[in-house]
Design an enzyme around this catalytic site. Structure first.
Site, PDB file in Angstrom:
ATOM      1  N   ASN A   7      24.152  31.843  25.618  1.00  0.00           N
ATOM      2  CA  ASN A   7      22.909  31.126  25.376  1.00  0.00           C
ATOM      3  C   ASN A   7      23.180  29.674  25.780  1.00  0.00           C
ATOM      4  O   ASN A   7      23.762  28.913  25.006  1.00  0.00           O
ATOM      5  CB  ASN A   7      22.550  31.252  23.894  1.00  0.00           C
ATOM      6  CG  ASN A   7      21.177  30.708  23.578  1.00  0.00           C
ATOM      7  OD1 ASN A   7      20.586  29.980  24.380  1.00  0.00           O
ATOM      8  ND2 ASN A   7      20.676  31.035  22.408  1.00  0.00           N
ATOM      9  N   ARG A  79      20.697  34.721  27.925  1.00  0.00           N
ATOM     10  CA  ARG A  79      19.361  34.490  27.395  1.00  0.00           C
ATOM     11  C   ARG A  79      18.692  33.474  28.320  1.00  0.00           C
ATOM     12  O   ARG A  79      19.162  32.348  28.459  1.00  0.00           O
ATOM     13  CB  ARG A  79      19.449  33.917  25.994  1.00  0.00           C
ATOM     14  CG  ARG A  79      18.104  33.471  25.483  1.00  0.00           C
ATOM     15  CD  ARG A  79      18.222  32.844  24.126  1.00  0.00           C
ATOM     16  NE  ARG A  79      16.906  32.532  23.631  1.00  0.00           N
ATOM     17  CZ  ARG A  79      16.555  31.334  23.178  1.00  0.00           C
ATOM     18  NH1 ARG A  79      17.414  30.336  23.176  1.00  0.00           N
ATOM     19  NH2 ARG A  79      15.335  31.133  22.738  1.00  0.00           N
ATOM     20  N   HIS A 168      10.306  33.446  22.283  1.00  0.00           N
ATOM     21  CA  HIS A 168      10.966  34.154  21.169  1.00  0.00           C
ATOM     22  C   HIS A 168      10.930  35.665  21.341  1.00  0.00           C
ATOM     23  O   HIS A 168      11.094  36.417  20.380  1.00  0.00           O
ATOM     24  CB  HIS A 168      10.326  33.808  19.800  1.00  0.00           C
ATOM     25  CG  HIS A 168      10.653  32.425  19.330  1.00  0.00           C
ATOM     26  ND1 HIS A 168       9.773  31.653  18.613  1.00  0.00           N
ATOM     27  CD2 HIS A 168      11.770  31.677  19.479  1.00  0.00           C
ATOM     28  CE1 HIS A 168      10.322  30.477  18.339  1.00  0.00           C
ATOM     29  NE2 HIS A 168      11.541  30.474  18.855  1.00  0.00           N
ATOM     30  N   ARG A 229       8.643  19.578  16.706  1.00  0.00           N
ATOM     31  CA  ARG A 229       7.483  19.671  17.613  1.00  0.00           C
ATOM     32  C   ARG A 229       6.183  19.708  16.815  1.00  0.00           C
ATOM     33  O   ARG A 229       6.116  20.345  15.765  1.00  0.00           O
ATOM     34  CB  ARG A 229       7.562  20.942  18.470  1.00  0.00           C
ATOM     35  CG  ARG A 229       8.726  20.951  19.418  1.00  0.00           C
ATOM     36  CD  ARG A 229       8.670  22.182  20.324  1.00  0.00           C
ATOM     37  NE  ARG A 229       9.992  22.489  20.820  1.00  0.00           N
ATOM     38  CZ  ARG A 229      10.565  23.687  20.794  1.00  0.00           C
ATOM     39  NH1 ARG A 229       9.909  24.726  20.324  1.00  0.00           N
ATOM     40  NH2 ARG A 229      11.777  23.858  21.255  1.00  0.00           N
ATOM     41  N   ASP A 269      14.957  19.443   8.877  1.00  0.00           N
ATOM     42  CA  ASP A 269      15.625  20.574   8.234  1.00  0.00           C
ATOM     43  C   ASP A 269      14.817  21.038   7.026  1.00  0.00           C
ATOM     44  O   ASP A 269      14.578  20.265   6.095  1.00  0.00           O
ATOM     45  CB  ASP A 269      17.032  20.146   7.802  1.00  0.00           C
ATOM     46  CG  ASP A 269      17.860  21.340   7.385  1.00  0.00           C
ATOM     47  OD1 ASP A 269      17.506  22.007   6.391  1.00  0.00           O
ATOM     48  OD2 ASP A 269      18.855  21.622   8.075  1.00  0.00           O
ATOM     49  N   ASN A 321      15.316  32.619   5.062  1.00  0.00           N
ATOM     50  CA  ASN A 321      16.013  31.961   3.952  1.00  0.00           C
ATOM     51  C   ASN A 321      15.150  31.151   3.008  1.00  0.00           C
ATOM     52  O   ASN A 321      15.564  30.896   1.878  1.00  0.00           O
ATOM     53  CB  ASN A 321      17.098  31.032   4.506  1.00  0.00           C
ATOM     54  CG  ASN A 321      18.158  31.789   5.262  1.00  0.00           C
ATOM     55  OD1 ASN A 321      18.810  32.652   4.702  1.00  0.00           O
ATOM     56  ND2 ASN A 321      18.299  31.497   6.541  1.00  0.00           N
ATOM     57  N   GLU A 371      19.379  37.876  17.945  1.00  0.00           N
ATOM     58  CA  GLU A 371      19.055  37.795  19.380  1.00  0.00           C
ATOM     59  C   GLU A 371      20.238  38.211  20.243  1.00  0.00           C
ATOM     60  O   GLU A 371      20.057  38.845  21.279  1.00  0.00           O
ATOM     61  CB  GLU A 371      18.611  36.370  19.729  1.00  0.00           C
ATOM     62  CG  GLU A 371      17.256  36.045  19.137  1.00  0.00           C
ATOM     63  CD  GLU A 371      16.826  34.608  19.365  1.00  0.00           C
ATOM     64  OE1 GLU A 371      17.207  33.742  18.557  1.00  0.00           O
ATOM     65  OE2 GLU A 371      16.122  34.356  20.342  1.00  0.00           O
TER      66      GLU A 371
END
Ligand code: ADP
Length: 386
Positions: A7, A79, A168, A229, A269, A321, A371
């Protein structure tokens, strides 16, 4: 098969070696080794300095050979973020394919150039090793035109490829298969809304196992409130700011790097934002309210788009989470009768699980994404079918 999954980002390469015993099959996918090389191109001298992607791959090659002893890699899976309209399936890479991926650079300026550097570095280092590109856009090849078209003159599409692509996809394919298995629904009967909530976040309407709408568009900037974003905003804001003297680079940075949770709460975060909100910080509370409201609005719309979802699935860092964020979102869905089981929602587990009450008309699921495993499986399938 032993697959090296890469990746590549502009200044980092994440890697994993996966064992894939049965190409395309449902079992297997163990991690043999993994790591991250970052600060590629960072000018600061020192033992950690890595000049370019080729040097990063030399280091990865050395680390991998040490772990593998005498065993050889069978293939490399990359990826690749943007496959444009051409790539709707994983493909075996050759020079022509690499050039085609490179031609898509303007559509994904942060990601595709790094993917191409990674592919060329592998070709230089191990010319005989098969390489496969797995595209993040491919899962959305089934979007109907009414979902992918923007209401702008056709020349923007025909000249520049301006349309909605969605991202995604590698994660979505994996997660929707897992979710359908958990609910014992055949993949082709699976109608669901899937929220992939990481630093980048998107939500996708899945009907009969296929994507029919998704919140990211021409680029990953559209849609939800993300770590840094903005997601959806009135495009006139850009015109206004241009007229105020901002330039394209400034706008790019503003909306891609300084907005979202970071713009609203000063931190990208989710853990820190939830903690700050619990401690009474108003800006953090506002950020959570804006982000959860935006997502709930999309879920309501996509529930209608799929003709009534059987499942709402949460995945990726925040989706897997943050029970607090899941609760904020589902609390806004009470008009649909959807209800969480509070204990199940708060329980910590790495397994796919149902977190709604037994009488909820839409099952709410948490399904950890993987992924790298999806890329390793796809790579093994392409190489195995040569
Ligand atoms: P990326 O898009 O970079 O792959 P991830 O899927 O790793 O992102 O998700 C990153 C996000 O997940 C961050 O906002 C982070 O705060 C959040 N996250 C990770 N672990 C937890 C946790 N235990 N509780 C709440 N949020 C978490």
């Amino acid at each position: 098969m032993l697959i090296l999954v890469l990746n590549s980002g502009s200044s980092s390469i994440k890697y994993q070696v996966r064992e894939v015993p049965d190409p395309g099959g449902p079992t297997g996918g163990g991690i043999v080794t993994e790591g991250l090389i970052d600060r590629i191109g960072d000018a600061t001298p020192g033992p950690e300095a890595v000049a370019d992607h080729a040097e990063a791959l030399d280091r990865i090659g050395a680390a991998v050979s040490e772990v593998l002893g005498g065993r050889e890699l069978d293939a490399v899976g990359h990826r690749v973020v943007h496959g444009g309209e051409r790539f709707s399936e994983p493909v075996l890479i050759n020079n022509e394919i690499t050039r085609s991926i490179e031609r898509l650079n303007p559509l994904a300026p942060l990601h595709n150039p790094a993917n191409v550097l990674g592919i060329r570095a592998i070709t230089g280092k191990w010319p005989h090793l098969p390489q496969v590109a797995v595209f993040d856009t491919a899962f959305h090849r089934t979007l109907p035109e009414h979902a992918w078209r923007y209401a702008v003159p056709d020349r923007l599409y025909s000249r520049y490829g301006i349309r909605r692509y969605g991202f995604h996809g590698t994660s979505l394919g994996y997660v929707s298969t897992r979710a359908a298995m958990l609910l014992d629904i055949e993949p082709e009967d699976f109608d669901a809304v899937i929220a992939h909530l990481g630093n980048g976040a998107s939500v996708t309407a899945v009907k009969g196992g296929a994507s029919i709408d998704t919140s990211m568009g021409f680029t990953p900037l559209e849609g939800l409130v993300m770590g840094t974003r903005s997601g959806d905003i009135d495009p006139s804001i850009l015109i206004f700011l241009l007229r105020q003297g901002m330039d394209a680079d400034g706008l790019d940075e503003l909306l891609n790097s300084d907005s979202g949770l970071k713009g609203l709460a000063g931190n990208n975060d989710m853990r820190s934002v939830v903690e700050a909100a619990d401690g009474g910080a108003q800006a953090a509370r506002t950020a959570l309210a804006v982000a959860s409201y935006r997502l709930a609005k999309y879920i309501g719309g996509y529930h209608v788009a799929v003709g009534g979802a059987r499942a709402l699935v949460f995945t990726a860092g925040i989706g897997e989470n943050s029970w607090q964020f899941r609760e904020l979102v589902v609390d806004r869905l009470s008009a649909l009768g959807i209800r969480l089981d509070p204990d199940a929602n708060r329980a910590r587990s790495k397994e796919p699980r149902i977190i709604s009450t037994a009488d909820s008309p839409v099952a709410v699921l948490v399904v950890p994404t993987d992924e790298e495993r999806a890329i390793a499986d796809a790579t093994a399938a392409v190489v195995g079918s040569r």
